[in-house]
Design an enzyme around this catalytic site. Structure first.
Site, PDB file in Angstrom:
ATOM      1  N   HIS A 147      70.874  62.212  -0.269  1.00 30.46           N
ATOM      2  CA  HIS A 147      71.121  61.976   1.296  1.00 30.46           C
ATOM      3  C   HIS A 147      71.942  63.628   1.131  1.00 30.46           C
ATOM      4  O   HIS A 147      71.796  64.147   2.113  1.00 30.46           O
ATOM      5  CB  HIS A 147      72.497  61.094   0.796  1.00 30.46           C
ATOM      6  CG  HIS A 147      72.811  61.091   1.959  1.00 30.46           C
ATOM      7  ND1 HIS A 147      73.452  60.360   3.667  1.00 30.46           N
ATOM      8  CD2 HIS A 147      73.896  62.340   2.659  1.00 30.46           C
ATOM      9  CE1 HIS A 147      73.680  59.999   4.051  1.00 30.46           C
ATOM     10  NE2 HIS A 147      74.407  61.433   3.723  1.00 30.46           N
ATOM     11  N   GLU A 148      72.336  64.712   0.184  1.00 33.69           N
ATOM     12  CA  GLU A 148      72.945  65.839   0.567  1.00 33.69           C
ATOM     13  C   GLU A 148      71.937  66.108   0.429  1.00 33.69           C
ATOM     14  O   GLU A 148      71.896  67.705   1.711  1.00 33.69           O
ATOM     15  CB  GLU A 148      74.253  66.164  -0.490  1.00 33.69           C
ATOM     16  CG  GLU A 148      75.423  64.947  -0.323  1.00 33.69           C
ATOM     17  CD  GLU A 148      76.188  64.784   0.821  1.00 33.69           C
ATOM     18  OE1 GLU A 148      76.023  65.426   1.647  1.00 33.69           O
ATOM     19  OE2 GLU A 148      76.943  63.743   0.908  1.00 33.69           O
ATOM     20  N   HIS A 151      70.605  66.726   3.767  1.00 36.30           N
ATOM     21  CA  HIS A 151      71.543  67.527   5.244  1.00 36.30           C
ATOM     22  C   HIS A 151      70.837  68.942   5.011  1.00 36.30           C
ATOM     23  O   HIS A 151      71.285  69.948   5.756  1.00 36.30           O
ATOM     24  CB  HIS A 151      73.275  67.318   4.444  1.00 36.30           C
ATOM     25  CG  HIS A 151      73.531  65.839   4.795  1.00 36.30           C
ATOM     26  ND1 HIS A 151      73.372  66.414   6.069  1.00 36.30           N
ATOM     27  CD2 HIS A 151      74.756  64.667   4.221  1.00 36.30           C
ATOM     28  CE1 HIS A 151      74.412  64.474   6.637  1.00 36.30           C
ATOM     29  NE2 HIS A 151      74.724  64.167   5.538  1.00 36.30           N
ATOM     30  N   GLU A 198      73.461  61.079  10.086  1.00 40.07           N
ATOM     31  CA  GLU A 198      73.677  60.373   8.469  1.00 40.07           C
ATOM     32  C   GLU A 198      72.851  60.134   8.643  1.00 40.07           C
ATOM     33  O   GLU A 198      72.752  59.415   7.309  1.00 40.07           O
ATOM     34  CB  GLU A 198      75.383  60.076   8.199  1.00 40.07           C
ATOM     35  CG  GLU A 198      76.619  60.759   8.107  1.00 40.07           C
ATOM     36  CD  GLU A 198      76.868  61.438   6.867  1.00 40.07           C
ATOM     37  OE1 GLU A 198      76.844  60.599   6.112  1.00 40.07           O
ATOM     38  OE2 GLU A 198      76.283  62.633   6.850  1.00 40.07           O
TER      39      GLU A 198
END
Length: 381
Positions: A147-148, A151, A198
């Site tokens: 997930h990060e 980003h 997100e």
């Protein structure tokens, strides 16, 4: 595209990280997994009056070097010697998404399960001990690390850093009459964009973990803690269905009020959105090796991307079960008896009834606005 064998551990002591084959995506563009609402919200943010001025000013003023020194001095940097299993997952995630430079990751002592990707020049990933202790390896791989890294690949860390700074600034100048009005307008727009980003990062996490069940478990744990034996994925997703479809227009308004202070969508909504994408043709095409490449980004039409985003929003409104979205769709479709429909929607009764406007009941109160305030404590993955 070929499968690459990613060993979960690189030596004794790391057997907790499972070994399995995962596809990698050479040269993948973030456009492949970015949610259309993410892109359109970012376009709207950049058009906000004063945002470019604030962005340019803060880009030169934010103490990024100080931030890096803070984490270096007061957190544990992930490496082969420290939190080695996280370091292995981080390298794997960067390899799968073909991120050229592995961003530094730090583990910060904090019982709240949170994570963030910040930084103007280069991204930094920070994970709290609460999150490390909450999730198992596959959940951590998808819901946090992948997930990060998503980003980072999308360039979200720049806007996230500015959001944190402006939120703190708004709190400090709140006592000045009208002192934080302009700041809060930008903060509200940044939060709207970040909530959409997100959803993009959740998709990136799924591409890294390649295990939808692990992603679902991780999102459930963010909502209900480490009690998997007491939770059920199907029932959790039913909550999302009930949240979207339930109530009348008053509930729709309350949903908006509840979400405005937050930087993250609600966990049930994230789970439902991710499951829907995992079952889509778009996801399958990526897994089959058909996806946009970074070297094609320069040729991408901004207007085409915006049209795709607008089309996605129109589809969402058309297919939504939310009472407010249904009303918007009815109005757009030229539905008659608008006054009756409004009365019916707000009272939960049929728009045909002449008695619908006589209800004396009030809407739910007292809970709108609870939740995240955008401060550094609001850093869910």
């Amino acid at each position: 595209m070929t499968d690459d064998n990613h060993r979960g551990g690189d030596g004794a002591g790391h057997e907790r990280v499972p070994s399995r084959q995962r596809r990698r995506f050479p040269g993948i563009s973030s456009r492949a997994y970015e949610h259309p609402a993410d892109r359109s919200a970012l376009v709207a943010l950049r058009k906000l009056t004063g945002f470019d001025t604030v962005f340019k000013a803060l880009s030169g003023l934010l103490p990024e070097r100080s931030l890096r020194l803070l984490f270096l001095s007061d957190s544990v940097r992930v490496s082969d010697a420290q939190f080695a299993h996280l370091n292995t997952m981080l390298r794997d995630a960067c390899y799968i998404l073909d991120l050229e430079k592995v961003p530094p990751m730090y583990v910060n002592q904090d019982p709240n399960p949170n994570a963030m990707c910040i930084g103007l020049d280069e991204p930094i990933i920070v994970v709290t001990t609460g999150l490390v202790e909450l999730l198992d390896e596959e959940e951590m791989r998808a819901v946090v690390v992948g997930h990060e890294v998503g980003h980072a690949l999308s360039g979200h860390s720049v806007y996230r850093t500015i959001l944190l700074f402006l939120t703190n600034l708004a709190l400090k100048v709140a006592w000045i009459p009208l002192g934080n009005v302009a700041i809060m307008a930008i903060v509200t727009a940044l939060r709207e964009w970040f909530r959409k980003s997100e959803l993009s990062a959740d998709r990136a996490g799924l591409l890294v973990g390649q295990d939808l069940k692990a992603s679902m478990r991780g999102l459930m744990k963010l909502a209900g803690g480490n009690h998997l034996h007491e939770m059920n994925v199907d029932a959790f997703l039913e909550q999302a269905e009930e949240y979207e479809a339930g109530g009348d227009l008053r509930d729709s308004v309350l949903k908006i009020l509840n979400i405005l202070p937050r930087t993250h969508p609600f966990a049930t909504v994230r789970a439902a959105e991710l499951k829907k994408w995992a079952e889509s043709r778009d996801y399958q095409r990526i897994m089959d090796g058909h996806y946009p490449r970074r070297d094609e980004d320069r040729d991408t039409s901004v207007s085409d991307s915006f049209r795709q985003s607008a089309s996605s929003y129109a589809d969402d409104v058309r297919n939504s079960k939310d009472p407010l979205m249904k009303l918007v769709n009815d109005i757009a479709g030229g539905a008659g008896d608008l006054g009756g429909k409004l009365r019916g929607k707000f009272t939960g009764q049929s728009g045909q009834s002449g008695q619908s406007g006589q209800s004396g009941q009030s809407g739910h109160g007292g809970q709108g606005g609870q939740g995240d305030d955008g401060s550094p404590g609001d850093k869910q993955p």
